[in-house]
Design a protein around this motif. Structure first.
Motif, PDB file in Angstrom:
ATOM      1  N   MET A 277       0.752  -1.079  -0.122  1.00  0.00           N
ATOM      2  CA  MET A 277      -0.128   0.069   0.143  1.00  0.00           C
ATOM      3  C   MET A 277       1.018   1.225  -0.062  1.00  0.00           C
ATOM      4  N   GLU A 278       1.973   1.128   0.844  1.00  0.00           N
ATOM      5  CA  GLU A 278       3.026   2.335   0.838  1.00  0.00           C
ATOM      6  C   GLU A 278       3.412   2.806  -0.625  1.00  0.00           C
ATOM      7  N   GLY A 279       3.797   1.695  -1.264  1.00  0.00           N
ATOM      8  CA  GLY A 279       4.475   1.511  -2.627  1.00  0.00           C
ATOM      9  C   GLY A 279       3.411   2.125  -3.572  1.00  0.00           C
ATOM     10  N   ALA A 280       2.086   1.997  -3.457  1.00  0.00           N
ATOM     11  CA  ALA A 280       0.934   2.221  -4.362  1.00  0.00           C
ATOM     12  C   ALA A 280       0.968   3.815  -4.190  1.00  0.00           C
ATOM     13  N   ARG A 281       0.922   4.077  -2.840  1.00  0.00           N
ATOM     14  CA  ARG A 281       0.572   5.621  -2.170  1.00  0.00           C
ATOM     15  C   ARG A 281       1.675   6.539  -2.900  1.00  0.00           C
ATOM     16  N   HIS A 282       2.954   6.033  -3.105  1.00  0.00           N
ATOM     17  CA  HIS A 282       3.738   6.887  -3.552  1.00  0.00           C
ATOM     18  C   HIS A 282       3.582   6.950  -5.266  1.00  0.00           C
ATOM     19  N   ILE A 283       3.305   5.923  -5.645  1.00  0.00           N
ATOM     20  CA  ILE A 283       3.029   5.944  -7.239  1.00  0.00           C
ATOM     21  C   ILE A 283       1.802   6.982  -7.403  1.00  0.00           C
ATOM     22  N   ARG A 285       0.884   9.279  -5.863  1.00  0.00           N
ATOM     23  CA  ARG A 285       1.701  10.527  -5.646  1.00  0.00           C
ATOM     24  C   ARG A 285       2.119  11.302  -7.126  1.00  0.00           C
ATOM     25  N   GLN A 286       2.811  10.426  -7.835  1.00  0.00           N
ATOM     26  CA  GLN A 286       3.220  10.698  -9.073  1.00  0.00           C
ATOM     27  C   GLN A 286       2.384  11.158 -10.192  1.00  0.00           C
ATOM     28  N   LEU A 287       1.135  10.241  -9.992  1.00  0.00           N
ATOM     29  CA  LEU A 287       0.030  10.366 -11.055  1.00  0.00           C
ATOM     30  C   LEU A 287      -1.017  11.647 -10.221  1.00  0.00           C
ATOM     31  N   GLY A 288      -0.524  12.522  -9.429  1.00  0.00           N
ATOM     32  CA  GLY A 288      -1.412  13.519  -8.934  1.00  0.00           C
ATOM     33  C   GLY A 288      -2.495  13.417  -7.847  1.00  0.00           C
TER      34      GLY A 288
END
Length: 445
Positions: A277-283, A285-288
């Protein structure tokens, strides 16, 4: 555009075929066997082959693209005809790149967690009505087809698999995508039938990192030492964003994520899922997608298909099935199950089904994988070993490699099913781990 699929019935291939049909392409295909749900889904779109088999006469000079699946052999007669005509032949990932080369490509890679992370990202984007193209390897609630291709979307989110691209293209699939934004969740030796040594396997991830476009972004799991080594050794230029397991608490059987915005109740459990989930959150973020919006959406995420998926039974028994079969996945899933169900009696069933999991050398990786369960059961089929032309394996050998003398080992499906029938399903919790089906065991009864 006219396209033809050689081996159209595969789980990935049929989704791509449907996506191209929806895009307005002319789609045909062949296969020697097509099973559900692929069969019904292709039939509903009018692109199910009328008969099974390979038909070179289907391959005509006006075909713009032949898409070759891994299920086909190098000597496939349709493939031979396509080569003879000089047609453009694509592997599945090669064609996806062609469809997305003018978009920002987001590729989720790793030995474990990539399907779940990709599914989490798509769930959040869908929740906030942010439209992207995508490809993911598992069925996700709220999505009909797991491939989407458009002319207009700016982003494409791809689950990046390290397995081979096609029978005539032996590169890892994720090496063809050239990500602008990438994630690497973990590295644990898998696909031993293709990657004979651990270093050969790791080398695929070195090449993947090297394929990130100049000035791109890599989100990576800083808790995985092999991932850290690969990232630190990379020589190309990209921005590095590490992530780790967030703080959480289990309250009345429900996981609550600790955030700056307060506790966020979740519908999934397990430390490995929270790491994903943390990895998904950071991705995202990159998508706005801002953190507050991410948490709002992720609360309703119930998991990808067959990833700690709760099975609705006829009785009130609690049973979860999971695709886990590689050692690292089994260990993470068992740990999550133990943490979630501390007081209940816990049964864990594992089917050794793949070439790697039945390899005597690779079996060393399963040491203590089933520890902590009240009852641990391993099943593998002696017939499967014969079909794969592998040497027999004794139950004693399995116990030795798992470092678990209390392990119950079944080599015959009928014996396993008889044991299953003796168990009171309402008096315990059950974890069923397999990429197969335990010899046809019905988990709903």
């Amino acid at each position: 555009m006219k396209t033809h699929f050689i081996a159209i019935g595969g789980s990935a291939m049929h989704n791509l075929a449907i996506a191209l049909k929806d895009k307005g392409y002319q789609v045909t295909g062949s296969d020697d066997a097509i099973f559900e749900p692929s069969k019904s889904r292709l039939e509903n779109k009018g692109i199910l082959p009328q008969e099974m088999g390979w038909f070179p006469e289907k391959i005509t000079a006006d075909i713009d693209a032949v898409i070759l699946g891994m299920h086909a052999r190098q000597d496939n007669p349709e493939l031979a005809r396509a080569k003879e005509l000089g047609l453009k032949i694509y592997s599945y990932p090669e064609f996806l790149y062609e469809q997305s080369k003018n978009k920002t490509r987001v590729v989720i890679a790793g030995s474990h967690g990539k399907t779940t992370i990709t599914s989490m990202i798509l769930h959040v984007l869908n929740f906030h009505q942010k439209d992207v193209d995508f490809m993911v390897g598992a069925q996700l609630e709220g999505f009909d087809c797991m491939v989407k291709l458009t002319q207009d979307n700016d982003f494409m989110v791809l689950e990046g698999d390290e397995y081979l691209s096609s029978p005539i293209d032996l590169r890892s699939k994720f090496l063809l995508y050239q990500p602008n934004i990438a994630l690497m969740s973990g590295i644990a030796w898998d696909h031993i039938n293709v990657f004979k040594t651990f270093d050969d396997y790791i080398d695929q991830f070195r090449k993947f990192v090297a394929s990130i476009t100049a000035g791109g972004v890599l989100v990576y799991n800083e808790e995985d030492p092999e991932v850290v080594k690969v990232v630190e050794a990379a020589e190309n230029y990209f921005r590095k964003i590490p992530y780790k397991t967030p703080e959480y608490e289990i309250i009345n059987g429900k996981v609550h994520l600790k955030t700056e915005m307060g506790d966020v109740p979740l519908s999934v459990f397990g430390a490995h899922n929270l790491l994903n989930m943390e990895g998904a959150r950071h991705i995202c973020r990159q998508l706005g997608i801002m953190d507050e919006d991410f948490y709002e959406a992720i609360m309703s995420f119930k998991g990808a298909s067959k990833r700690l998926e709760k099975v609705e039974r006829e009785d009130k028994g609690i049973l979860y099935k999971d695709f886990a079969h590689a050692p690292s996945k089994v260990k993470a899933t068992v740990k999550a199950f133990q943490e979630q169900f501390k007081k209940e009696k816990k049964y864990g069933f594992l089917e050794l089904h793949t070439y790697s999991s039945l390899n005597p050398v690779f079996l060393e990786q399963y040491d203590h994988a089933m520890d902590g369960l009240d009852e641990a059961i391993v099943f593998y089929s002696e017939d499967a070993l014969k079909i794969k032309r592998m040497e027999p394996i004794s139950p004693e050998f399995i116990k030795e490699k798992f470092r678990n003398d209390a392990l119950r080992v079944f080599t015959n499906a009928e014996d396993l099913h008889s044991y299953w029938e003796t168990l009171d399903k309402t008096d315990a919790v059950f974890l069923m781990m397999s990429s197969g089906n335990f010899g046809g065991l019905d988990l709903t009864k």
